[in-house]
Enzyme design. Structure first.
Site, short mmCIF file in Angstrom:
data_model
loop_
_atom_site.label_atom_id
_atom_site.label_comp_id
_atom_site.label_asym_id
_atom_site.label_seq_id
_atom_site.Cartn_x
_atom_site.Cartn_y
_atom_site.Cartn_z
N GLU A 40 52.72 -23.89 34.82
CA GLU A 40 52.18 -24.38 36.21
C GLU A 40 52.52 -25.81 36.66
OE1 GLU A 40 48.02 -22.20 34.50
OE2 GLU A 40 47.81 -24.26 35.54
N GLU A 71 47.13 -18.33 31.91
CA GLU A 71 47.59 -18.93 30.76
C GLU A 71 48.04 -17.69 29.81
OE1 GLU A 71 45.07 -20.41 32.33
OE2 GLU A 71 46.09 -22.10 32.42
N PHE A 94 47.03 -28.08 30.57
CA PHE A 94 46.10 -28.81 29.59
C PHE A 94 45.87 -27.97 28.39
CE2 PHE A 94 44.54 -32.36 31.93
CZ PHE A 94 44.68 -32.12 33.39
N PHE A 97 43.33 -25.22 28.13
CA PHE A 97 43.26 -23.86 28.52
C PHE A 97 44.09 -22.71 27.74
CE2 PHE A 97 41.52 -26.24 31.72
CZ PHE A 97 42.29 -26.70 32.75
N HIS A 140 38.87 -30.84 30.10
CA HIS A 140 40.30 -31.29 30.04
C HIS A 140 40.85 -32.29 29.18
CE1 HIS A 140 39.29 -29.58 34.00
NE2 HIS A 140 40.65 -29.32 34.33
#
Lengths: 336, 442, 463
Positions: A40, A71, A94, A97, A140
């Site tokens: 991303e 993901e 992150f 994820f 996060h």
């Protein structure tokens, strides 16, 4: 052999951890046309943390691709690409994820070689930034390397310096297995020296970042510089700390760790990730069930993140993970 | 769930402790780490901190009660548990034995940071709590872990303890000395041993024997001889009846030493003391008060200047006297003095030869004494104490620093007879003539 | 140095004197011993040695009963005590000659004569001969003390000297004094068949020994037919045609009279400190003894005293030790200031034998000295039972905290020998476990020592 010349006699230059990652990817992509990067915002945006800035310009949109926010799709795509002959680098924005891709990663990518009787190879790298300190709150800021260490078929790498980051990423890309490469958010901006010429840091080899005779501190990722700072403070009181950075968690360089503990008789394992079921427990068990047990003059201690979600409040965020004070106290306690 | 407060085992040999006083009352809130009570062991008074937070539910042992270690002496808990009997509390308590209270535990992994709840399972009795490294070394060095004093924070034997024990064992000491050292917490290393082969014995530790000797010739140590008695009586009498005061002066003796050398070059060299007798006699001539004695209702002035020189014998002190020093030169004084001193040393002085000195000189210079105060030798009223000659830096007339040979004189005077100014003038004169004999011509 | 000048002049050739002389010679001094009688002093001639010879022969005589039990016919008709006596003299003579030889071997000058002090550096003989010494050691020993009202006459009232020189046995004898000498004589004479009454003023025989040791001895004596009277004081005596009638005050019974052929008075010994010239050098005896300080020096520099003339237990081995210390000091060698009393053993050679050193229970109780004790009986020791000597025990006192051996009291066969193991342990500051863990041969009497040391630590095996 445990110590590599981080600062060899040859010329070095200082770059940031992020730049080191970028250089590794770029150099490998130049070297091998099968290597590609997707994730991303890695393309046009240059990566959420600026790691891939400039790469789409150099390698074009086929080899530096922006993906949808999925993901599972990213990792699944990497697995398929790898299976069919490419050497993909999948970036997950992150590490928190990455759990969304656990089936693709843990059930598919990790198992395919085994389940196809060795006929398949899955040479892929999944990169993701771990760690707290940026105020990005509970979803996060996590460090979850333990999850991936627990899945046979995956290799897990956690570099702590620009030198290690670049060298280990190259090795990961060149590795024919799925490698989970966990970068450290708060270290992206930190600079360190790297050699001018090309180099690779092999997977599965620990690095003794500081030699000492009184206590072994086994630590990785962002905790490494923190432990080195604590070691410098303790040195003033005549306490000599040996800091061992495994660098690769799976496969683990047991020999270096055990040798160090045999020497010092005391060990503290420091990691940012949560203590319960953290990888520190695995290392503690490895130490306890080895020759080093008979040299232990104190219990094996862990200093790790508390079993809590990472708070949003900056003070609490700092306190939720190891601090220099906690590390120092643990070391002193062992010497009491 | 209540937590027991136990009598801690604060030392390896501690079997019981006595409660001195509780610092908290029943019903008080207690925080973990807060001092809870004071106890006394056979070695030391100490505070015991609370191992947990809670309300002090009950006190089982109070002031003056002696309690075996690890026995509960109270309970901490919640308000709800207030009023429960100690038996109920005991059965419900998750008593976490204090760190030093479990000599028979084996080092099992301790649950980290457990807040007052975890029970440490005890291993077979007789096993010693020790770290793996300590056990390994103990095996290598043949050290019995049970004999090692542990210093680990959880009462475990650490590597350093084994090393220390091995080191201690290498020290040669009798088994009794070792036992006493251990009981008294003394270090054997560095103790000088008086036994065979340098072995350390109990007496070397400075510990008194438990049984006083049946007979101790020390009580009969050197019974007071006649001579000792006399000296004791006379000097006591002098010191306690004559009000002594002391005047001091440092004298440069370079000229004196030169004079002595000069005389010596021409014949037999007289002793330094002979010179001092001569100088003193000359000074007394000009300050005759120094030649008197207090006799209660009269001050008696002696016709001649009879100076005694204190001579140290093997078992006492005697002052042979040279009579009429005022009329004799140094050589004559020396001629008389020499045989007198020899007789003094061999104990053959006749009473006529050692009594009646009107002034006495005592010279401890040859013993290396720099200065001292002497006790007046009756019937005299003054005594001159002479110290060793030492090279010293002095400021001379030009204000420059030079090195001279100096000797310190201390004059003790009987204030009943000799006033301060009189004594001072005498001493100053004496010092001046010693420094510059030509003054005698004046 | 002139002919008559020595480094050390030693007045008295007994256990203190001759040992001092030999030690002095070993240390490079030139010693001279002045002895008015026989070398070896009382110990060799009229004490320890002849008495042990008599005791030994008494034992042989008494074994006749045991021989009869084996079926032998023993004819006691030809018994001659004179032969026994002569044998004891042979032993004494031999020992005395031995001392003579040792002194000669060590080049010690021996002057026979009665020496007296003339000044602090000289001793003179009756004919005026001066013997000069840089140092002088006074060790003129002691003599039997006479009891007022009971003057020695060598026939009816005798001293231990006279008893040892007796050539015939009395029929009935009263022994006044239940100390070591009295008990040894009681045993010997009873063994030879005399009727013995032993009277002691204190509340037990061997007043200086442990009360349990004394109790064992008393019981044994009584079983053998010796009449033992304790808390008994001799008041007066009336001479008869043969023998004497003695009035005794016995605490529990009042005044009683006893008739005996002989009265042996062994109530103590007086130091020989008169007539040796002490007054000439300014030494004042205290209760008859010469006061001494460190290294057994007297108040006169250069003059030392040791042995029975010094106020310490009247034991030959202690005399020798004191004399050694004095001589070592004379020679300028490092030595102890004085003998540690708690390491001086005492031994009594009657049957059962008694030996001890150090702290006694009586003293511990009186002075409040804490102790723990263990007692191991000989009846539990195989060897003792096998040789029919199972009476007695080994008693040990230790400090409760440090386990230091404070004292030991042994009564029974071999006590005087057994006590040395315990004394060595004390002197070397060994602890009970050092002794109890050592293997002791089986079957020996020493096992009692091992077991007593185990008992003191709570793990005796055979009891």
């Amino acid at each position: 052999m445990t110590k590599e010349p981080q600062q060899s006699a040859q010329a070095t230059r200082d770059i940031t951890y992020a730049a080191a990652v970028r250089e590794a990817m770029s150099e490998e992509m130049r070297r091998d046309p099968r290597v590609l990067l997707f994730g991303e915002d890695v393309g046009v945006y240059g990566g959420a943390f600026g790691v891939s800035v400039g790469m789409i310009e150099e390698f074009g949109p086929e080899r530096v691709r922006d993906t949808p926010i999925s993901e599972a799709a990213i990792v699944g795509m990497a697995a398929g690409a790898a299976l069919t002959g490419l050497r993909p680098i999948a970036e997950i924005q992150f590490s928190d994820f990455l759990v969304l891709a656990l089936d693709q990663l843990g059930n598919q990518a990790a198992k395919m070689r085994y389940m196809f009787g060795g006929k398949a190879r899955v040479p892929m790298v999944v990169r993701a930034p771990e760690g707290s300190g940026t105020g990005a709150a509970a979803q996060h800021c996590q460090s979850q390397e333990a999850i991936y260490c627990h899945l046979p078929g995956l290799k897990v790498v956690v570099p702590s310096t620009p030198y290690d980051a670049k060298g280990l990423l190259k090795a990961s890309i060149r590795d024919d297995n799925p490698v989970v490469f966990l970068e450290q958010k708060l270290l992206y901006r930190k600079s360190g020296p790297i050699p001018e010429q090309d180099y690779v840091v092999p997977l599965g080899k620990a690095d003794i970042k500081r030699k000492g005779k009184d206590v072994t501190v086994v630590t990785w990722g962002r905790m490494v510089p923190m432990c080195l700072d604590v070691a410098a403070v303790l040195e003033k009181d005549g306490i000599q700390v040996e800091v061992v950075d495994p660098r690769t968690l799976v496969p683990l360089d047991r020999a270096t760790i055990i040798e160090s503990v045999c020497k010092t008789g005391r060990v503290v394992i420091v990691h940012e990730a949560v203590q319960t079921a953290g990888y520190g427990g695995e290392i503690a068990a490895v130490i306890a069930d080895s020759d080093a047990f008979f040299h232990l003059d104190a219990p094996i201690r862990r200093v790790a993140g508390y079993d809590v979600p990472i708070p949003y409040n900056p003070k609490l965020e700092k306190a939720a993970v190891p601090t220099p004070e906690r590390i120092e106290r643990a070391v002193r306690d062992l010497l009491a | 769930m209540a937590t027991a407060v136990i009598m801690p085992k604060a030392g390896m040999s501690m079997e019981t402790g006595t409660v001195v006083r509780w610092l908290k009352k029943v019903g008080d809130q207690v925080t973990s780490g807060e001092p809870l009570l004071e106890i006394t062991t056979d070695k030391v008074d100490m505070e015991v901190e609370a191992e947990a937070s809670g309300i002090l539910l009950c006190i089982l042992k109070d002031h003056g009660e002696e309690v075996p270690v690890t026995e509960p002496i109270g309970y901490l808990g919640t308000l709800a548990e207030m009023g429960k009997s100690s038996a109920e509390l005991a059965s419900s308590s998750a008593s976490r034995p204090g760190p030093a209270s479990a000599p028979a535990l084996v080092a099992e992994p301790v649950p980290a940071a457990a807040a007052g709840g975890g029970q440490i399972p005890s291993a077979a009795p007789g096993s010693v709590r020790s770290t793996p490294a300590a056990r390994r070394l103990a095996g290598e060095l043949q050290v019995d872990l049970a004999q090692v004093s542990p210093t680990g924070p959880n009462g475990e034997v650490r590597l350093r303890d084994v090393t220390a024990a091995a080191q201690k064992a290498r020290v040669r000491a009798s088994p009794l000395a070792r036992r006493v050292a251990e009981l008294e917490g003394k270090e054997l290393a560095g103790v000088a041993g008086s036994g065979p082969g340098g072995r350390i014995l109990r007496a070397d530790l400075g510990q008194p024997a438990p049984v006083p000797p049946l007979f101790s010739p020390a009580e009969v140590r050197t019974p007071v001889s006649g001579k000792r008695k006399v000296i004791a009586e006379r000097l006591s009498q002098s010191k306690f009846t004559a009000p002594h005061y002391y005047l001091r002066v440092a004298v440069e003796v370079d000229n004196l030493l030169a004079a002595r050398a000069a005389v010596g070059a021409a014949g037999p060299k007289p002793s330094l003391n002979a010179f001092l007798l001569k100088y003193a006699a000359e000074a007394i001539k000009r300050h005759p008060t120094l030649n008197t004695a207090w006799e209660g209702d009269a001050i008696v002035s002696h016709p001649t200047i009879d100076i005694g020189l204190a001579v140290a014998q093997q078992d006492g002190l005697i002052t042979p006297v040279v009579r009429d020093c005022g009329s004799k030169g140094v050589l004559a004084i020396e001629a008389e003095l020499k045989p007198l001193v020899e007789k003094a040393l061999s104990g053959k002085l006749l009473p006529a030869e050692y009594s009646g000195a009107t002034f006495t000189i005592s010279n401890l210079g040859s013993f290396g004494v720099d200065e001292f105060t002497a006790i007046i030798n009756p019937p005299g009223s003054a005594i001159l104490a002479v110290g060793a000659i030492r090279k010293e830096p002095v400021v001379d007339a030009d204000g420059a620093v030079a090195v001279r040979s100096r000797m310190r004189l201390t004059l003790s005077c009987d204030h009943r007879v000799i006033d301060g100014a009189v004594g001072g003038r005498f001493l100053r004169f004496l010092a001046d003539v010693i420094e510059d004999p030509s003054r005698l011509l004046l | 140095m002139s002919d008559n000048a020595y480094d050390a002049v030693i007045l008295g050739g007994g256990p203190a004197g001759y040992v001092a002389a030999i030690r002095a010679a070993q240390l490079g001094l030139r010693p001279c011993v002045v002895e008015k009688d026989r070398l070896g002093g009382v110990c060799l001639n009229l004490g320890c040695i002849p008495s042990k010879a008599l005791i030994h022969q008494a034992g042989l005589f008494a074994s006749a009963a045991a021989l009869e039990e084996m079926g032998l016919a023993v004819d006691r008709g030809g018994f001659s005590y004179r032969k026994v006596f002569e044998r004891s003299r042979q032993v004494a003579d031999r020992m005395s000659a031995g001392v003579s030889y040792l002194l000669k071997k060590n080049r010690v000058t021996v002057i026979h004569g009665t020496g007296t002090l003339v000044d602090r550096n000289a001793v003179a003989l009756p004919d005026g001969t001066r013997i000069e010494g840089r140092s002088i050691l006074l060790c003129t020993g002691s003599r039997p003390r006479e009891l007022p009202g009971f003057p020695f006459d060598g026939r009816t009232v005798i001293s231990s000297d006279q008893a040892l020189m007796a050539t015939a046995l009395p029929g009935k004898i009263l022994i006044l004094g239940g100390g070591a000498i009295g008990c040894e004589f009681a045993h010997t004479l009873a063994a030879f068949g005399c009727t013995v009454t032993l009277a002691e003023m204190q509340d037990q025989l061997l007043p200086l020994e442990d009360e349990d040791s004394a109790a064992v001895l008393e019981l044994s004596f009584k079983r053998r037919g010796i009449t033992v009277l304790t808390r008994a004081r001799a008041l007066s005596m009336e001479r008869l045609k043969t023998g004497a009638r003695v009035r005794l005050e016995i605490e529990s019974r009042g005044v009683e009279e006893l008739v005996a052929d002989q009265v042996l008075v062994v109530v103590g010994r007086t130091p020989n400190t008169t007539g040796i010239g002490l007054e000439r050098v300014g030494i004042e005896p205290r209760r008859g003894f010469i006061p001494v300080g460190d290294f057994y020096q007297t108040s006169v520099p250069g003059i030392y005293a040791a042995g029975d003339v010094v106020d310490s237990p009247l034991l030959a081995h202690l005399a020798s030790k004191e004399a050694e210390v004095a001589v070592e000091h004379m020679a300028g060698r490092p030595t102890v200031r004085h003998v540690d009393p708690s390491t001086v053993p005492a031994a009594v050679f009657c049957e059962p034998q008694v030996a001890s050193f150090g702290l006694s229970e009586r003293r511990a109780r009186a002075e409040g000295i804490p102790f723990e004790k263990a007692v191991f009986p000989f009846r539990a020791v195989g060897k003792a039972v096998a040789v029919d000597r199972s009476e007695g025990h080994v008693k040990v006192l230790v400090d409760p905290r440090t386990r230091e051996i404070l004292g030991a009291h042994v009564v029974g066969e071999g006590a005087p020998e057994l006590v040395h193991e315990l004394l060595l342990a004390r002197s070397a500051e060994l602890l009970p476990e050092d002794v109890s863990r050592m293997i002791h041969a089986h079957p020996t009497l020493s096992e009692a020592v091992m077991e007593a040391m185990r008992a003191v630590e709570g793990w005796a095996v055979h009891v």
